[in-house]
Design an enzyme around this catalytic site. Structure first.
Site, PDB file in Angstrom:
ATOM      1  N   VAL A   1       3.794   1.279   2.377  1.00  0.00           N
ATOM      2  CA  VAL A   1       3.656   0.219   3.369  1.00  0.00           C
ATOM      3  C   VAL A   1       4.102  -1.096   2.731  1.00  0.00           C
ATOM      4  CG1 VAL A   1       2.105  -0.980   4.936  1.00  0.00           C
ATOM      5  CG2 VAL A   1       1.722   1.446   4.424  1.00  0.00           C
TER       6      VAL A   1
ATOM      7  N   GLY B   1       0.484   5.696   0.966  1.00  0.00           N
ATOM      8  CA  GLY B   1      -0.277   6.766   1.596  1.00  0.00           C
ATOM      9  C   GLY B   1       0.432   8.083   1.432  1.00  0.00           C
TER      10      GLY B   1
ATOM     11  N   ASP C   1      -5.450  12.673  12.891  1.00  0.00           N
ATOM     12  CA  ASP C   1      -5.855  12.374  11.506  1.00  0.00           C
ATOM     13  C   ASP C   1      -6.738  11.130  11.460  1.00  0.00           C
ATOM     14  OD1 ASP C   1      -6.012  12.905   8.808  1.00  0.00           O
ATOM     15  OD2 ASP C   1      -4.144  11.873   8.296  1.00  0.00           O
TER      16      ASP C   1
ATOM     17  N   GLY D   1       0.808  -1.209   0.000  1.00  0.00           N
ATOM     18  CA  GLY D   1       0.000   0.000   0.000  1.00  0.00           C
ATOM     19  C   GLY D   1       0.841   1.257   0.000  1.00  0.00           C
TER      20      GLY D   1
ATOM     21  N   ALA E   1       2.035   9.728   3.608  1.00  0.00           N
ATOM     22  CA  ALA E   1       3.303   9.816   4.323  1.00  0.00           C
ATOM     23  C   ALA E   1       4.366   8.897   3.751  1.00  0.00           C
ATOM     24  CB  ALA E   1       3.095   9.502   5.804  1.00  0.00           C
ATOM     25  N   GLY E   2       3.971   7.794   3.123  1.00  0.00           N
ATOM     26  CA  GLY E   2       4.962   6.864   2.594  1.00  0.00           C
ATOM     27  C   GLY E   2       4.339   5.575   2.122  1.00  0.00           C
TER      28      GLY E   2
END
Length: 658
Positions: free
Chosen positions: A28, A23, A137, A21, A25-26
């Site tokens: 996975v 997102g 968040d 995955g 932020a970064g």
């Protein structure tokens, strides 16, 4: 680790298995421990985070807190990897997908199921808040399910990304307004940049609304800033659900964080209501709203954030009144000047005796008739004037309010991260208005010249009011110097707002206010006049960049050659459009940073470049210089400048030298 591949080592204890995955932020990755083959998930943060020394330091400092955050409804953080340019959080692998996946499949959930899921989220938040950790968040993407969802499941929720949200987005302790997700952000974050545990309650309330209806309450037409500002100004559209259930949802979405329940209270409410609505079917997905009902503005605002209107007692009110300073007599008074009553004067000498015939003849002369008519007109004028003087003018003297008044106004957050709020108070004794203007900065420091328009309270006044300022140096706005027309405008010089902080300036001006409605209207008119002058699309000007900059365009050549620095230009975009003549920043840089860049981002430290080029370019350690390395048919450059965090260039190609 510029391009992770399956089988690559992650630190000394883990090995990457597969990418599962991505997102904001970064990325996975499914990860195996090299010590015991246990399976984990590793979130590898983007390079800009790994290269941020302050953020890495905060991660290391918060490591024990994050690892110690243990609860059945929270994804456990197991380790933190900091190695070279790699920064990763290793946590439990949760296989059941996210609530976002569940919403995509189900669209809406029955009330009992939605309440059960929300209760588990609140359980996790209760433990986190007990340890003074806020998430910042909460959204469906950050709520995982232990297994594929089935109706009636219990203890399946796992809240994730505490490590990301409370450290990456909390580099500052006051969250910047647009660091979260606009659809789920609490009003106090939008308007003031302040985030507490109550903001997590609000975000979970938005999530519950979405589980019930298939959409977030303030989603609709407009930009992210438009959607975010609706949290401050609009009421959530009411759902077609029982009143008791709607009240519970609405309580979570209270504008004032003090009116929201705690996480523990909210969890108890969810569990109490779930059995009551066990047979309530899922709603049909709600249509996106086109119009929103504006939230009622408070009639009276106390300056202290610690007091709440509904908590005021008679004793408090009287003590506030007694503490008010004695300002003495008003410097100006309305003076009534009654017109003297006309009296008929007696003649000095007796009139000459006339015969009846002569008297009749003299009365009907043309001259006397004219004089008589003039006297009648004068008498009517005197009567009308007296009535106006003693009634109408007396009414005018009573139009000014004899009680103190207060009003508040809030501008939508600006793309630069500036939030502006105004508080006006009217002193009837001094017949003057005091306006406190609070400027709040988000993730970047803001500075420079600011514009404020303060019109006269009398719309028919020919002159602008005299204004005295505190908190900033001020002078009259000059159209000839700025290219912007702003009648009754003031230029505030030397305004300096640190990141995640605020600055208040105070203006005092004479004025007479009739009632609360008039004060509200005057304050709104002042704000509207300020914004109209600043955002005039016909004005080409570089003045007041913190208030006027709408966007930044990242310009690169469409083609460059390998092994050379990539020229990048950041162009400011004003209400009139992009400004190619006055670039904000150029890389590779030379000389001092532009004044505009210093105003909106502090200096070059507020600029960072990153890439989407699969290793075809190299970024310098300070994030300011991009060098083309290898051939690629297409890539793009990302930029972060102050509060502008999602800038991207048009595609470019890298070729070999001719």
């Amino acid at each position: 680790m510029s391009t992770p591949q399956p089988g690559d080592a992650l630190g000394a204890s883990y090995r990457l298995v597969k990418h599962i995955g991505s997102g904001a932020a970064g990325d996975v990755w499914l990860t195996e421990s090299t010590r015991d083959d246990a399976t984990y998930a590793a979130k590898i943060l983007k390079a800009e985070h790994a290269n941020d020394a302050d953020l890495v330091e905060r991660f290391v400092r918060e490591r024990s807190v994050l690892i110690g955050l243990r609860h059945p409804n929270i994804v456990a953080v197991r380790d933190l990897v900091v190695e070279g340019s790699t920064l990763a959080i290793v946590m439990d692998y949760i296989a059941g997908g996210t609530l976002r996946d569940l919403l995509a499949a189900q669209k809406t959930l029955p009330a009992a199921e939605a309440l059960n899921l929300a209760a588990q989220i609140f359980d996790g938040l209760t433990e986190a808040h007990r340890l003074q950790v806020t998430h910042r968040d909460i959204k469906p993407d950050n709520v995982l399910l232990a297994e594929a969802w089935q109706p009636g499941q219990r203890q399946t929720v796992r809240v994730t990304d505490f490590g990301i949200a409370s450290v990456v987005s909390a580099r500052q302790r006051q969250t910047s307004g647009m660091l979260g997700t606009p659809q789920y952000m609490a009003p106090e974050i939008i308007s003031h940049g302040h985030s507490t545990s109550a903001a997590d309650i609000y975000s979970t309330g938005v999530l519950l609304y979405e589980l019930l209806s298939g959409r977030t309450p303030f989603d609709g037409p407009g930009t992210d800033f438009t959607i975010a500002y609706r949290h401050v100004t609009a009421l959530p559209p009411e759902l077609d659900i029982p009143r008791e259930l709607w009240r519970a949802v609405n309580d979570l979405l209270a504008k004032d964080p003090r009116d929201r329940p705690s996480a523990a209270e909210a969890a108890a409410t969810m569990r109490r209501l779930a059995p009551k609505f066990h047979d309530l079917p899922a709603l049909a997905p709600a249509a996106v709203a086109e119009d929103f009902v504006e939230a009622e503005r408070p009639r009276t605002m106390l300056r202290s954030d610690l007091l709440h209107e509904t908590n005021l007692t008679g004793d408090v009110e009287s003590s506030v009144a007694q503490d008010a300073p004695e300002l003495g007599p008003a410097p100006q008074h309305t003076v009534l000047r009654p017109m003297p009553v006309a009296r008929t004067s007696e003649p000095d000498e007796p009139a000459t005796e006339q015969t009846p015939a002569d008297e009749q003849q003299s009365w009907f002369t043309k001259k006397n008739i004219v004089l008589g008519l003039c006297g009648l007109v004068l008498l009517v004028a005197l009567v009308v004037g007296g009535i106006w003087l003693f009634t109408g003018n007396a009414d005018d003297a009573q139009t000014a309010s004899d009680t103190a008044l207060q009003a508040s106004q809030q501008d939508p957050p600006l793309p630069t991260g500036l939030a502006v709020s105004r508080q006006a108070s009217y002193d009837p004794d001094a017949e003057q208005i005091t306006v406190e203007i609070t400027y709040s900065a988000q993730r970047a420091p803001l500075s420079g010249q600011f514009l404020e328009v303060l019109p006269a309270t009398d719309p028919e006044a020919e002159a602008c009011p005299a204004v005295s300022w505190e908190g900033a140096a001020a002078k009259s706005h000059q159209t000839s110097n700025t290219g912007l027309r702003a009648e009754c405008g003031w230029q505030l010089d030397g305004v300096d707002i640190p990141a995640n902080d605020q600055l208040t300036v105070t203006a005092t001006l004479p004025g007479s206010i009739t009632d609360q409605q008039e004060l509200n209207a005057w304050l709104e008119a002042a704000a509207q006049a300020t914004n109209t002058a600043l955002h005039n699309p016909d004005a080409s000007s570089t003045a007041y960049p913190v208030q006027r900059l709408m966007d930044i365009r990242v310009e690169t050549p469409s083609r460059t050659v390998s092994q050379t620095p990539l020229p990048i230009t950041l162009l400011p975009v004003w209400p009139s459009g992009p400004d190619e003549l006055n670039p904000l920043y150029q890389s590779p840089s030379s000389g001092s940073p532009s004044k505009m860049l210093q105003n909106i981002a502090g200096d070059e430290s507020g600029v960072r470049f990153s890439d989407n080029c699969s290793g075809a370019v190299a970024i310098s350690s300070d994030g300011l210089t991009v060098t083309a390395l290898s051939v690629t048919p297409q890539c793009s450059i990302h930029a972060s400048v102050g509060n502008f965090t999602s800038l991207q260039s048009s595609p470019l190609s890298i070729t070999t030298r001719d």
